[in-house]
Design a protein around this motif. Structure first.
Motif, PDB file in Angstrom:
ATOM      1  N   ARG A  14       0.809  -1.272  -0.260  1.00 62.95           N
ATOM      2  CA  ARG A  14       0.029   0.061   0.077  1.00 62.95           C
ATOM      3  C   ARG A  14       0.903   1.258   0.139  1.00 62.95           C
ATOM      4  NH1 ARG A  14      -3.069  -2.478   4.996  1.00 62.95           N
ATOM      5  NH2 ARG A  14      -1.089  -2.270   5.720  1.00 62.95           N
ATOM      6  N   GLU A  15       0.298   2.261  -0.670  1.00 65.67           N
ATOM      7  CA  GLU A  15       0.953   3.556  -0.628  1.00 65.67           C
ATOM      8  C   GLU A  15       1.327   4.352   0.774  1.00 65.67           C
ATOM      9  OE1 GLU A  15       0.486   8.245  -1.998  1.00 65.67           O
ATOM     10  OE2 GLU A  15      -0.811   6.720  -2.791  1.00 65.67           O
ATOM     11  N   ALA A  16       2.301   4.590   0.941  1.00 66.55           N
ATOM     12  CA  ALA A  16       2.619   4.996   2.352  1.00 66.55           C
ATOM     13  C   ALA A  16       3.566   6.392   2.346  1.00 66.55           C
ATOM     14  CB  ALA A  16       3.488   4.357   3.423  1.00 66.55           C
ATOM     15  N   ARG A  17       3.117   7.432   2.848  1.00 66.53           N
ATOM     16  CA  ARG A  17       3.891   8.818   2.729  1.00 66.53           C
ATOM     17  C   ARG A  17       4.405   8.909   4.216  1.00 66.53           C
ATOM     18  NH1 ARG A  17      -0.020  13.692   1.181  1.00 66.53           N
ATOM     19  NH2 ARG A  17       2.122  14.561   0.731  1.00 66.53           N
ATOM     20  N   THR A  18       5.830   9.165   4.108  1.00 65.48           N
ATOM     21  CA  THR A  18       6.403   9.266   5.509  1.00 65.48           C
ATOM     22  C   THR A  18       7.138  10.744   5.622  1.00 65.48           C
ATOM     23  OG1 THR A  18       8.424   8.355   4.494  1.00 65.48           O
ATOM     24  CG2 THR A  18       7.021   6.725   5.489  1.00 65.48           C
ATOM     25  N   ALA A  19       7.475  10.710   6.764  1.00 64.57           N
ATOM     26  CA  ALA A  19       8.365  11.954   7.222  1.00 64.57           C
ATOM     27  C   ALA A  19       9.034  11.555   8.644  1.00 64.57           C
ATOM     28  CB  ALA A  19       7.352  13.164   7.353  1.00 64.57           C
ATOM     29  N   LEU A  20      10.277  12.154   8.706  1.00 67.80           N
ATOM     30  CA  LEU A  20      11.110  11.593   9.853  1.00 67.80           C
ATOM     31  C   LEU A  20      12.012  12.805  10.223  1.00 67.80           C
ATOM     32  CD1 LEU A  20      13.077   8.340  10.093  1.00 67.80           C
ATOM     33  CD2 LEU A  20      14.278  10.422   9.921  1.00 67.80           C
ATOM     34  N   ILE A  21      12.231  12.988  11.533  1.00 63.98           N
ATOM     35  CA  ILE A  21      12.992  14.101  12.062  1.00 63.98           C
ATOM     36  C   ILE A  21      13.983  13.280  13.173  1.00 63.98           C
ATOM     37  CG2 ILE A  21      11.376  14.798  13.568  1.00 63.98           C
ATOM     38  CD1 ILE A  21      12.481  17.603  13.280  1.00 63.98           C
ATOM     39  N   ARG A  22      15.144  13.651  12.870  1.00 62.54           N
ATOM     40  CA  ARG A  22      16.181  13.132  14.057  1.00 62.54           C
ATOM     41  C   ARG A  22      16.352  14.248  15.091  1.00 62.54           C
ATOM     42  NH1 ARG A  22      18.172   8.649  12.350  1.00 62.54           N
ATOM     43  NH2 ARG A  22      18.048   7.932  10.173  1.00 62.54           N
ATOM     44  N   LEU A  23      16.129  14.089  16.262  1.00 56.76           N
ATOM     45  CA  LEU A  23      16.191  15.041  17.361  1.00 56.76           C
ATOM     46  C   LEU A  23      17.337  14.846  18.359  1.00 56.76           C
ATOM     47  CD1 LEU A  23      12.459  15.241  17.857  1.00 56.76           C
ATOM     48  CD2 LEU A  23      13.771  16.930  16.912  1.00 56.76           C
ATOM     49  N   ARG A  24      17.969  15.825  18.983  1.00 56.24           N
ATOM     50  CA  ARG A  24      18.843  15.761  19.912  1.00 56.24           C
ATOM     51  C   ARG A  24      17.981  15.322  21.332  1.00 56.24           C
ATOM     52  NH1 ARG A  24      21.512  20.322  17.737  1.00 56.24           N
ATOM     53  NH2 ARG A  24      23.247  19.533  16.484  1.00 56.24           N
ATOM     54  N   PRO A  25      18.516  14.666  22.236  1.00 54.28           N
ATOM     55  CA  PRO A  25      17.971  14.200  23.504  1.00 54.28           C
ATOM     56  C   PRO A  25      17.886  15.415  24.456  1.00 54.28           C
ATOM     57  CG  PRO A  25      19.927  13.024  23.450  1.00 54.28           C
ATOM     58  CD  PRO A  25      19.984  13.678  22.184  1.00 54.28           C
ATOM     59  N   ARG A  26      17.011  16.304  24.037  1.00 52.00           N
ATOM     60  CA  ARG A  26      17.027  17.510  24.975  1.00 52.00           C
ATOM     61  C   ARG A  26      15.547  17.739  25.164  1.00 52.00           C
ATOM     62  NH1 ARG A  26      21.106  21.716  22.135  1.00 52.00           N
ATOM     63  NH2 ARG A  26      19.641  21.270  20.143  1.00 52.00           N
ATOM     64  N   PRO A  27      15.203  18.582  26.561  1.00 48.74           N
ATOM     65  CA  PRO A  27      13.777  18.682  26.637  1.00 48.74           C
ATOM     66  C   PRO A  27      13.018  19.627  25.520  1.00 48.74           C
ATOM     67  CG  PRO A  27      15.034  18.874  28.596  1.00 48.74           C
ATOM     68  CD  PRO A  27      15.988  18.702  27.355  1.00 48.74           C
ATOM     69  N   GLU A  28      13.863  20.450  24.989  1.00 53.62           N
ATOM     70  CA  GLU A  28      13.387  21.212  23.981  1.00 53.62           C
ATOM     71  C   GLU A  28      12.937  20.337  22.641  1.00 53.62           C
ATOM     72  OE1 GLU A  28      17.606  22.443  23.881  1.00 53.62           O
ATOM     73  OE2 GLU A  28      16.174  22.057  25.473  1.00 53.62           O
ATOM     74  N   SER A  29      13.356  19.224  22.580  1.00 54.09           N
ATOM     75  CA  SER A  29      13.110  18.708  21.304  1.00 54.09           C
ATOM     76  C   SER A  29      11.679  18.176  21.282  1.00 54.09           C
ATOM     77  CB  SER A  29      14.095  17.055  21.409  1.00 54.09           C
ATOM     78  OG  SER A  29      15.347  17.528  21.067  1.00 54.09           O
ATOM     79  N   ALA A  30      10.886  18.318  22.277  1.00 53.01           N
ATOM     80  CA  ALA A  30       9.624  17.807  22.236  1.00 53.01           C
ATOM     81  C   ALA A  30       8.808  19.125  21.361  1.00 53.01           C
ATOM     82  CB  ALA A  30       8.757  17.820  23.589  1.00 53.01           C
TER      83      ALA A  30
END
Length: 144
Positions: A14-30
């Motif tokens: 099935r067709e799937a659209r994806t989006a990915l982000i890599r974040l540093r392990p810091r509180p402001e990453s939320a």
């Protein structure tokens, strides 16, 4: 922080659209995760009333990964053919598997997974590449 978007097919073809982000392990990453998610959901034309639930789940899952995980936090959004939105948050932590804890008015913390369970259609976790992935799914079919 790095972000990638794309399209492909899931295991069932099935067709799937994806989006990915890599974040540093810091509180402001939320907060970074919420901004990224809001922009992606807008570009995918996800119904406004579902967006708030997804943003809440993303915030809780990324915060848990930052607080309890190890290393880089990866947020992936997967739109499965316009039927289902899956949110996945991964880290390299090998700690205890996440679980719902009984809620009490006197407990000031540990409500994150209860919130995720309440706003999503289902959630779970799995090991991956020496780490942990916690996911939540949202139906896109009844969101309009």
């Amino acid at each position: 922080m790095t972000a990638v978007t794309g399209g492909n097919r899931d295991a069932a073809g099935r067709e799937a659209r994806t989006a990915l982000i890599r974040l540093r392990p810091r509180p402001e990453s939320a907060a970074s995760a919420r901004y990224f998610t809001a922009a992606v959901l807008e570009s995918w034309r996800v119904a406004d009333r579902l967006v708030q639930d997804v943003l809440l789940a993303v915030s809780e899952l990324v915060t848990n990964a930052v607080e309890h995980g190890v290393g880089e936090v990866v947020l992936e959004l997967i739109n499965l053919g316009g039927r289902c939105l899956r949110v996945q948050v991964s880290d390299q932590g090998l700690g205890a598997h996440p679980s719902l804890v009984p809620l009490s008015p006197s407990t000031p913390r540990s409500r994150g997974l209860a919130i995720v369970a309440a706003v999503s259609s289902k959630w779970g976790h799995r090991g991956h590449d020496g780490g942990l992935c916690v996911w939540a799914e949202f139906s896109l079919l009844c969101a309009d």
